[in-house]
Structures are given as C-alpha cells and as structure tokens.
Design a protein around this motif. Sequence first.
Motif, PDB file in Angstrom:
ATOM      1  N   GLU A  72       3.443  16.793  -6.448  1.00 31.87           N
ATOM      2  CA  GLU A  72       3.409  18.040  -5.684  1.00 31.87           C
ATOM      3  C   GLU A  72       4.391  18.017  -4.516  1.00 31.87           C
ATOM      4  OE1 GLU A  72      -0.590  18.527  -4.425  1.00 31.87           O
ATOM      5  OE2 GLU A  72      -1.384  18.830  -6.462  1.00 31.87           O
ATOM      6  N   GLN A  73       4.522  16.865  -3.859  1.00 31.71           N
ATOM      7  CA  GLN A  73       5.423  16.790  -2.713  1.00 31.71           C
ATOM      8  C   GLN A  73       6.143  15.437  -2.719  1.00 31.71           C
ATOM      9  OE1 GLN A  73       5.224  14.857   0.179  1.00 31.71           O
ATOM     10  NE2 GLN A  73       3.211  13.920   0.028  1.00 31.71           N
ATOM     11  N   PRO A  74       7.396  15.385  -2.275  1.00 31.19           N
ATOM     12  CA  PRO A  74       8.240  14.214  -2.517  1.00 31.19           C
ATOM     13  C   PRO A  74       8.212  13.123  -1.449  1.00 31.19           C
ATOM     14  CG  PRO A  74       9.566  15.979  -1.613  1.00 31.19           C
ATOM     15  CD  PRO A  74       8.158  16.518  -1.702  1.00 31.19           C
ATOM     16  N   LEU A  75       7.412  13.258  -0.421  1.00 26.75           N
ATOM     17  CA  LEU A  75       7.452  12.308   0.687  1.00 26.75           C
ATOM     18  C   LEU A  75       6.305  11.307   0.595  1.00 26.75           C
ATOM     19  CD1 LEU A  75       8.320  14.801   3.555  1.00 26.75           C
ATOM     20  CD2 LEU A  75       9.885  13.290   2.321  1.00 26.75           C
ATOM     21  N   TRP A  76       6.601  10.019   0.765  1.00 26.78           N
ATOM     22  CA  TRP A  76       5.589   8.973   0.678  1.00 26.78           C
ATOM     23  C   TRP A  76       6.071   7.746   1.456  1.00 26.78           C
ATOM     24  CZ3 TRP A  76       7.840   5.025  -2.357  1.00 26.78           C
ATOM     25  CH2 TRP A  76       8.863   5.420  -3.208  1.00 26.78           C
ATOM     26  N   ALA A  77       5.205   6.781   1.602  1.00 26.53           N
ATOM     27  CA  ALA A  77       5.539   5.596   2.388  1.00 26.53           C
ATOM     28  C   ALA A  77       4.966   4.348   1.735  1.00 26.53           C
ATOM     29  CB  ALA A  77       5.005   5.724   3.816  1.00 26.53           C
ATOM     30  N   VAL A  78       5.511   3.204   2.110  1.00 28.21           N
ATOM     31  CA  VAL A  78       5.077   1.913   1.594  1.00 28.21           C
ATOM     32  C   VAL A  78       4.856   0.965   2.761  1.00 28.21           C
ATOM     33  CG1 VAL A  78       5.786  -0.127   0.289  1.00 28.21           C
ATOM     34  CG2 VAL A  78       6.237   2.156  -0.626  1.00 28.21           C
ATOM     35  N   SER A  79       3.705   0.316   2.785  1.00 27.79           N
ATOM     36  CA  SER A  79       3.429  -0.743   3.759  1.00 27.79           C
ATOM     37  C   SER A  79       3.326  -2.057   3.003  1.00 27.79           C
ATOM     38  CB  SER A  79       2.108  -0.475   4.502  1.00 27.79           C
ATOM     39  OG  SER A  79       2.186   0.728   5.258  1.00 27.79           O
TER      40      SER A  79
ATOM     41  N   LEU B 256       0.861  -1.173   0.000  1.00 30.12           N
ATOM     42  CA  LEU B 256       0.000   0.000   0.000  1.00 30.12           C
ATOM     43  C   LEU B 256       0.900   1.226   0.000  1.00 30.12           C
ATOM     44  CD1 LEU B 256      -2.939   1.026   0.123  1.00 30.12           C
ATOM     45  CD2 LEU B 256      -2.633   1.270   2.592  1.00 30.12           C
ATOM     46  N   LEU B 257       0.794   1.999  -1.063  1.00 29.04           N
ATOM     47  CA  LEU B 257       1.548   3.238  -1.193  1.00 29.04           C
ATOM     48  C   LEU B 257       0.707   4.363  -0.600  1.00 29.04           C
ATOM     49  CD1 LEU B 257       3.935   4.849  -2.483  1.00 29.04           C
ATOM     50  CD2 LEU B 257       2.558   4.962  -4.571  1.00 29.04           C
ATOM     51  N   THR B 258       1.277   5.126   0.315  1.00 26.74           N
ATOM     52  CA  THR B 258       0.524   6.184   0.986  1.00 26.74           C
ATOM     53  C   THR B 258       1.310   7.487   0.987  1.00 26.74           C
ATOM     54  OG1 THR B 258       1.422   5.501   3.133  1.00 26.74           O
ATOM     55  CG2 THR B 258      -0.729   4.609   2.508  1.00 26.74           C
ATOM     56  N   ALA B 259       0.585   8.570   1.093  1.00 25.97           N
ATOM     57  CA  ALA B 259       1.202   9.897   1.185  1.00 25.97           C
ATOM     58  C   ALA B 259       0.222  10.821   1.892  1.00 25.97           C
ATOM     59  CB  ALA B 259       1.558  10.439  -0.199  1.00 25.97           C
ATOM     60  N   HIS B 260       0.750  11.879   2.454  1.00 24.44           N
ATOM     61  CA  HIS B 260      -0.087  12.865   3.149  1.00 24.44           C
ATOM     62  C   HIS B 260       0.041  14.209   2.458  1.00 24.44           C
ATOM     63  CE1 HIS B 260      -2.231  14.842   6.399  1.00 24.44           C
ATOM     64  NE2 HIS B 260      -1.272  15.757   6.452  1.00 24.44           N
ATOM     65  N   GLU B 261      -1.100  14.772   2.126  1.00 30.09           N
ATOM     66  CA  GLU B 261      -1.132  16.099   1.518  1.00 30.09           C
ATOM     67  C   GLU B 261      -1.308  17.134   2.615  1.00 30.09           C
ATOM     68  OE1 GLU B 261      -3.394  18.420  -2.135  1.00 30.09           O
ATOM     69  OE2 GLU B 261      -4.402  16.764  -1.121  1.00 30.09           O
TER      70      GLU B 261
ATOM     71  N   GLU C  41      -4.975  15.912   3.862  1.00 27.83           N
ATOM     72  CA  GLU C  41      -5.625  14.651   3.505  1.00 27.83           C
ATOM     73  C   GLU C  41      -4.598  13.564   3.217  1.00 27.83           C
ATOM     74  OE1 GLU C  41      -8.271  15.227   0.261  1.00 27.83           O
ATOM     75  OE2 GLU C  41      -9.694  16.431   1.415  1.00 27.83           O
ATOM     76  N   ASP C  42      -5.009  12.324   3.500  1.00 28.82           N
ATOM     77  CA  ASP C  42      -4.180  11.166   3.188  1.00 28.82           C
ATOM     78  C   ASP C  42      -4.645  10.553   1.870  1.00 28.82           C
ATOM     79  OD1 ASP C  42      -2.737  11.317   5.617  1.00 28.82           O
ATOM     80  OD2 ASP C  42      -4.399  10.328   6.669  1.00 28.82           O
ATOM     81  N   ALA C  43      -3.734   9.921   1.173  1.00 32.25           N
ATOM     82  CA  ALA C  43      -4.064   9.208  -0.057  1.00 32.25           C
ATOM     83  C   ALA C  43      -3.377   7.850  -0.017  1.00 32.25           C
ATOM     84  CB  ALA C  43      -3.617   9.998  -1.281  1.00 32.25           C
ATOM     85  N   GLY C  44      -4.020   6.868  -0.629  1.00 32.24           N
ATOM     86  CA  GLY C  44      -3.455   5.524  -0.648  1.00 32.24           C
ATOM     87  C   GLY C  44      -3.726   4.837  -1.972  1.00 32.24           C
ATOM     88  N   MET C  45      -2.831   3.945  -2.366  1.00 31.98           N
ATOM     89  CA  MET C  45      -2.963   3.229  -3.625  1.00 31.98           C
ATOM     90  C   MET C  45      -2.324   1.854  -3.498  1.00 31.98           C
ATOM     91  SD  MET C  45      -1.163   4.071  -7.308  1.00 31.98           S
ATOM     92  CE  MET C  45       0.239   3.006  -6.923  1.00 31.98           C
ATOM     93  N   THR C  46      -3.063   0.812  -3.888  1.00 35.44           N
ATOM     94  CA  THR C  46      -2.503  -0.533  -3.921  1.00 35.44           C
ATOM     95  C   THR C  46      -1.558  -0.658  -5.104  1.00 35.44           C
ATOM     96  OG1 THR C  46      -4.520  -1.428  -2.940  1.00 35.44           O
ATOM     97  CG2 THR C  46      -3.071  -2.995  -4.048  1.00 35.44           C
TER      98      THR C  46
END
Length: 211
Positions: free
Chosen positions: A112-119, A61-66, A77-82
């Motif tokens: 827009e912004q370079p920070l993201w995470a992976v679970s 699950l790829l996630t990022a926070h706007e 807001e948070d966003a997520g993508m499988t």
Amino acid sequence: MWRRRTRTSVTSVLKNPPATPVLPAPAPSSPASPPPAGHAEGVSNDEFRAALSRLAAGVVLLTAHEPALDPEGPPGEDAGMTATAFMSVSLDPPLVLVSVRNGSRMDDLIDEQPLWAVSMLAESQSHIAGRFAMKGRLSDRLLFEDIPYVRGEHTGAPLVGGALATLECRTEQVVPAGDHTLVIGRVLSASLPSADGGPLTYFRGRYRHLG
C-alpha cells in the motif's frame, strides 16, 4: 539331392512352423515413488529447511507505519516483522533487499505504501525478535508498547533503540518469489544507535550470539 533336401526341409518348416516361445508375462512395473511432499523436484519442505538452517543469518526488525485514513480520526498504526532474509544489494545507489511472506501484515502494508525501515538487532534483543516472530501474536500496537524506539524522519516507521544500525528505505522494486515477495529498497538514511555488543544471529532454528 541337395536341392531336394533343401525343398523338403523348407516344406517341412512351412507345414510345421516352430512354436512361438511363451515368454513370461512382464512383472507389473512398480509405480514411481512420489516426490517428497511440497516439491516435485524431489526436495521436501523439511529437507529444505534443515539445509538452509545451517546458514547463519543476521536478525533484523522490519517496521512500517500505516498513516491514518482520516487526519481527525484515530492515529495510524505501526507494524513490525522479524526477518533473517535481509541483505545489501548495491552501494551506488544504496539498495537493500528483504524477503516478506505473501499475505502477511507487512506484505499488505508495503504493497500500500513504499516507506519502511530496518533495525539490525543486537545480541541483547532476542526478546524483540521472538516477540515479532511468534504465531498468533498480539496486535502490533501492544507489541511496540514497551520497546524504546524513535520515529524515522523519512518514513515515520519505528527505529528500535539500542539496535546496532537502522536504515530508512523506500521501495524501488518488488519481485514475486514463490510464497514470498522480495522487496528491494533504496536507503534514505542510516544511523548507528548503539556501538556496543555484537549482532543477533539465527542458526539452526535458534537465536544466537557471536563468540
């Protein structure tokens, strides 16, 4: 005598040249078969999907926070993508790669912004993968509503509880690739929330467990 016969023969030929043979008209050439839809090289979308579906892949699950535009206004807001197109790239420095569909919510946010995470999802978390992969889905805020997670220290992105591993990343390079974008990120932190169970995998169009 030999010369006379020869001249007579030549004269006769000149006065009465042989008829040009009538050749049958060439058959009209059949138009070349058009290439399968989608690829001029001859591989159709369906053929490509069918072949690549035989490659088992881990599910993340790829996630990022706007962040909020106004500190005094509504929260960000948070966003997520499988994603199944995820892999390690380098050990030194620690780099990973994920493929993101062009024009998607996650594509716009990472641009827009370079920070993201992976679970990295566990085999018991197929419901999370399915939820963030479905078309016409609910808002991201509702999707995260009943999922346990903590916020990453470096990215502020949701890190799913019970995942086999989580990574926080910063975009290092973006590579356009057809209808997707390849995002290469430097790993800022890594943790192992859960040591139990096996990974969630995707094979032949279905989520599966090892075993």
